[in-house]
Design a protein around this motif. Sequence first.
Motif, PDB file in Angstrom:
ATOM      1  N   ASP A  32      -4.298   3.588   4.757  1.00  0.00           N
ATOM      2  CA  ASP A  32      -4.512   2.617   3.839  1.00  0.00           C
ATOM      3  C   ASP A  32      -5.876   2.323   3.413  1.00  0.00           C
ATOM      4  O   ASP A  32      -6.128   1.753   2.211  1.00  0.00           O
ATOM      5  CB  ASP A  32      -4.401   1.117   4.670  1.00  0.00           C
ATOM      6  CG  ASP A  32      -2.911   0.880   5.007  1.00  0.00           C
ATOM      7  OD1 ASP A  32      -2.132   1.681   4.587  1.00  0.00           O
ATOM      8  OD2 ASP A  32      -2.452  -0.074   5.982  1.00  0.00           O
ATOM      9  N   ARG A  37       0.923  -1.095  -0.029  1.00  0.00           N
ATOM     10  CA  ARG A  37       0.017  -0.044  -0.167  1.00  0.00           C
ATOM     11  C   ARG A  37       0.621   1.328  -0.002  1.00  0.00           C
ATOM     12  O   ARG A  37       0.584   2.246  -0.804  1.00  0.00           O
ATOM     13  CB  ARG A  37      -0.933  -0.045   1.163  1.00  0.00           C
ATOM     14  CG  ARG A  37      -2.153  -1.088   1.065  1.00  0.00           C
ATOM     15  CD  ARG A  37      -2.888  -1.273   2.386  1.00  0.00           C
ATOM     16  NE  ARG A  37      -4.049  -2.178   2.238  1.00  0.00           N
ATOM     17  CZ  ARG A  37      -3.812  -3.238   2.435  1.00  0.00           C
ATOM     18  NH1 ARG A  37      -2.758  -3.848   2.562  1.00  0.00           N
ATOM     19  NH2 ARG A  37      -5.052  -4.139   2.327  1.00  0.00           N
ATOM     20  N   ASN A  38       1.976   1.417   0.628  1.00  0.00           N
ATOM     21  CA  ASN A  38       2.714   2.377   0.677  1.00  0.00           C
ATOM     22  C   ASN A  38       3.263   2.622  -0.619  1.00  0.00           C
ATOM     23  O   ASN A  38       3.724   3.797  -1.075  1.00  0.00           O
ATOM     24  CB  ASN A  38       4.160   2.074   1.813  1.00  0.00           C
ATOM     25  CG  ASN A  38       3.527   2.233   3.215  1.00  0.00           C
ATOM     26  OD1 ASN A  38       2.519   2.906   3.584  1.00  0.00           O
ATOM     27  ND2 ASN A  38       4.313   1.707   4.153  1.00  0.00           N
ATOM     28  N   GLN A  39       3.682   1.666  -1.434  1.00  0.00           N
ATOM     29  CA  GLN A  39       4.472   1.809  -2.804  1.00  0.00           C
ATOM     30  C   GLN A  39       3.189   2.434  -3.561  1.00  0.00           C
ATOM     31  O   GLN A  39       3.540   3.244  -4.630  1.00  0.00           O
ATOM     32  CB  GLN A  39       4.675   0.492  -3.041  1.00  0.00           C
ATOM     33  CG  GLN A  39       6.185  -0.024  -2.837  1.00  0.00           C
ATOM     34  CD  GLN A  39       6.560  -1.298  -3.186  1.00  0.00           C
ATOM     35  OE1 GLN A  39       5.580  -2.228  -3.101  1.00  0.00           O
ATOM     36  NE2 GLN A  39       7.867  -1.614  -3.289  1.00  0.00           N
ATOM     37  N   TYR A  87       0.055  12.400   3.016  1.00  0.00           N
ATOM     38  CA  TYR A  87       0.068  11.362   3.646  1.00  0.00           C
ATOM     39  C   TYR A  87      -1.635  10.899   3.367  1.00  0.00           C
ATOM     40  O   TYR A  87      -2.602  11.626   3.397  1.00  0.00           O
ATOM     41  CB  TYR A  87       0.137  11.450   5.169  1.00  0.00           C
ATOM     42  CG  TYR A  87      -0.694  10.302   5.812  1.00  0.00           C
ATOM     43  CD1 TYR A  87       0.160   9.075   5.842  1.00  0.00           C
ATOM     44  CD2 TYR A  87      -1.695  10.236   6.393  1.00  0.00           C
ATOM     45  CE1 TYR A  87      -0.114   7.951   6.563  1.00  0.00           C
ATOM     46  CE2 TYR A  87      -2.062   9.328   7.269  1.00  0.00           C
ATOM     47  CZ  TYR A  87      -1.285   7.887   7.340  1.00  0.00           C
ATOM     48  OH  TYR A  87      -1.985   6.875   7.954  1.00  0.00           O
ATOM     49  N   ASP A 143       2.830   6.235  -2.870  1.00  0.00           N
ATOM     50  CA  ASP A 143       3.831   6.892  -3.271  1.00  0.00           C
ATOM     51  C   ASP A 143       3.725   7.113  -4.995  1.00  0.00           C
ATOM     52  O   ASP A 143       4.143   8.188  -5.374  1.00  0.00           O
ATOM     53  CB  ASP A 143       5.044   6.207  -3.244  1.00  0.00           C
ATOM     54  CG  ASP A 143       5.772   6.146  -1.778  1.00  0.00           C
ATOM     55  OD1 ASP A 143       5.148   7.067  -1.057  1.00  0.00           O
ATOM     56  OD2 ASP A 143       6.540   5.253  -1.470  1.00  0.00           O
TER      57      ASP A 143
END
Length: 236
Positions: free
Chosen positions: A199, A183-185, A196, A188
């Motif tokens: 999720d 999810r972070n990728q 920010y 980004d």
Amino acid sequence: MTATIALVDDDRNILTSVSIALQTEGFLTRVYSDGESALKALIENPPDLAVLDIKMPKMDGLELLRRLREKSAIPVIFLTSKDDELDEALGLAMGADDYIAKPFSQRLLIARIRAILRRTEAAQPAAEGAEPQEPAEILERGRLTMDPARHRVTWGGTNVTLTVTEFLILETLAQRPGIVKTRNQLMDAAYQDDIYVDDRTIDSHIKRVRRKFRQVDPEFDAIETLYGAGYRFSDE
């Protein structure tokens, strides 16, 4: 070119203060105090981005977005009540690009607006007379075809209309089939400049992308969920 931002909120204090803040940052603004008056204007004379409050009389922001999405794909940021997760999830599922909970920082709102406008601009073809650039490579994965230069997506030859955020998330997954993206990728890829999002935002975008493809192909299952890890695209 100066971007135009439409603000739709029944709180005139918010309309005034946010409009002044945006104008100070160089934006043009249009303000509407209810969804009914905003709908026709947003369709007939689309702004570059709209900021919609959810809780409004006559026509709330969710209904306004639903009707707007029948005619337009302009980027939309929702203003939601604090801790109202249902509103946030519904808004994202219906095609909003982002949301901010009230009370909110005007600096945060402006940062989110700028980030979405940059993504929108990057997804559009260069204007006539602009310096020519290398065309973005068309991405083909099984039945999926993505043309970044034209912001065009097809599945088995049938067009699928995605928002800028949805396009960027799908493109990130499809670029490397079989590889799990966290999810972070995906955050980004879709949200730059250290903006920010949590999720739930990515999950909601994925659900909407799946829903759109299943309207074309009820058997669509190319986006896989790896619980606890993230998502991956399968072109098999």
